[in-house]
Design an enzyme around this catalytic site. Structure first.
Site, PDB file in Angstrom:
ATOM      1  N   GLY A  79      34.974  -2.603  45.599  1.00  0.00           N
ATOM      2  CA  GLY A  79      35.821  -1.590  44.964  1.00  0.00           C
ATOM      3  C   GLY A  79      37.274  -1.761  45.310  1.00  0.00           C
ATOM      4  O   GLY A  79      37.982  -2.613  44.771  1.00  0.00           O
ATOM      5  N   CYS A 106      29.670  10.046  42.482  1.00  0.00           N
ATOM      6  CA  CYS A 106      31.001  10.655  42.539  1.00  0.00           C
ATOM      7  C   CYS A 106      30.988  11.896  43.451  1.00  0.00           C
ATOM      8  O   CYS A 106      30.189  12.813  43.264  1.00  0.00           O
ATOM      9  CB  CYS A 106      31.467  11.033  41.126  1.00  0.00           C
ATOM     10  SG  CYS A 106      33.123  11.739  41.152  1.00  0.00           S
ATOM     11  N   LYS A 140      24.114   4.041  40.252  1.00  0.00           N
ATOM     12  CA  LYS A 140      24.902   3.900  41.483  1.00  0.00           C
ATOM     13  C   LYS A 140      24.870   5.237  42.212  1.00  0.00           C
ATOM     14  O   LYS A 140      25.085   6.293  41.601  1.00  0.00           O
ATOM     15  CB  LYS A 140      26.343   3.528  41.139  1.00  0.00           C
ATOM     16  CG  LYS A 140      27.280   3.570  42.342  1.00  0.00           C
ATOM     17  CD  LYS A 140      28.327   2.498  42.280  1.00  0.00           C
ATOM     18  CE  LYS A 140      29.269   2.568  43.455  1.00  0.00           C
ATOM     19  NZ  LYS A 140      30.400   3.461  43.225  1.00  0.00           N
TER      20      LYS A 140
END
Ligand SMILES: Cc1cc2nc3c(=O)[nH]c(=O)nc-3n(C[C@H](O)[C@H](O)[C@H](O)COP(=O)(O)O)c2cc1C
Length: 322
Positions: free
Chosen positions: A210, A84, A124
């Site tokens: 995504g 993120c 991830k």
């Protein structure tokens, strides 16, 4: 994807052939505090499988506690978010900030791996924080492997890039060559050509999709077909099918989240299904001005009724995060 791939999104996508899927990230701290909103983010259903949950955090003990909770809730896999890029998250030392702190990341990996007994734990990450070379991801992937994690997903951008530029598939290839656990490639896959390029350049073992799935649940089956070498043609939904799917998505939002939230979510969901079509901007503007479900339904019906017979294919809103 945060604020996108909720239960209604996934139920629609599962119907159209979505296989393995992840929930949006949840904060380990909020989960451990039994935060109600966080619990809602983890809402699922029996047909919503196989399903992985994803944790965001950087404190090993807190992450271990939250990881146990995730396992007890019956998810099939736990993923750790080291990707993120959001400033607030990074300033907390979480998400992609851990790319700069491999020793701290190792502590998190070990604590979580020890706490979780039955399900695979994966990570991830982005290809790096600022460094463009992919070295940071290579380093972290090796650590993840040494700590007993089962796979690593790499988004081929740095934190600094956010969502700008292009995903670097060669950097994903560097990670693939550095570890023996499966490497999943991610970034900018919007069609068969991009999927093939990612696989060919990086040698990755799988692909994570995504943004291209937003308002385009048909893409999962289409890409599965291409990736498995099937010769079948790419399925293109008709405008009528788009209308039905969008309306069903809305009904599922109402069922699972209530009318108020569903109406708010429609401000982006309606855009996903209609982006690039004539009149889409006006539809969005109108949907943004109401929370009345009946009015939203009729705005959608009117929009599709007014479409010309031959419509261009809508564009996935790839710049959504910028
Ligand atoms: C709105 C939005 C929310 C996202 N939320 C998450 C998230 O919760 N967890 C995560 O690992 N990645 C998240 N991502 C990143 C995507 O999973 C993916 O790595 C990125 O969009 C690049 O892949 P794509 O080009 O296929 O979209 C998010 C991206 C967007 C645009």
């Amino acid at each position: 994807m945060a604020a996108c791939t909720d239960l209604p999104f996934r139920l629609i996508a599962r119907e159209k052939g979505l296989g393995f899927c992840f929930l949006e990230m949840v904060s380990a701290q909020a989960l451990a505090r039994e935060n109600k909103k966080t619990r809602r983010l983890l809402q699922s259903a029996p047909q919503d499988r196989p399903l992985g949950a994803q944790l965001l955090g950087c404190d090993p003990a807190n992450m271990a506690e939250a990881a146990q909770m995730i396992e007890d809730m019956g998810f099939d896999l736990l993923d750790l978010n080291l990707g993120c890029p959001v400033k607030k998250v990074v300033n907390n030392g979480e998400g992609s900030a851990l790319l700069k702190e491999p020793e701290k990341a190792a502590k998190v990996f070990k604590a979580v791996r020890k706490a979780v007994k039955k399900i695979p734990v994966t990570v991830k990450m982005r290809k790096g924080f600022q460094d463009e070379s992919g070295t940071e991801a290579v380093c972290l992937a090796k650590i993840a492997q040494d700590c007993g994690l089962s796979a690593v997903t790499v988004h081929g951008r740095t934190q600094r890039q956010g969502y700008s530029g292009k995903a670097d598939y060669a950097a994903i290839g560097k990670v693939k060559r550095a570890v023996s656990i499966p490497v999943i490639g991610n970034g900018d896959v919007i069609d068969a050509a991009a999927a093939a390029a990612l696989k060919q350049i990086s040698g990755c073992d799988g692909i994570m999709l995504g943004r291209a799935g937003l308002g385009n649940p048909w893409i999962y089956n289409n890409l599965d077909k291409v990736m498995s070498g099937s010769k079948g043609s790419f399925y293109v939904p008709t405008a009528e099918e788009r209308r039905r799917t969008l309306l069903k998505h809305f009904e599922l939002e109402i069922t699972h989240l209530g009318e108020g939230l569903a109406a708010l979510h429609m401000r982006r969901i309606a855009l996903w299904y209609t982006a690039g079509l004539p009149g889409a901007k006006a539809l969005r503007a109108a949907v943004c001005q109401t929370t009345d479900s009946a009015l939203i339904r009729s705005l959608i019906e009117d929009f599709f009724d007014a479409l010309p017979a031959a419509i261009p294919q809508p564009q996935a809103p790839l710049l959504l995060a910028e």
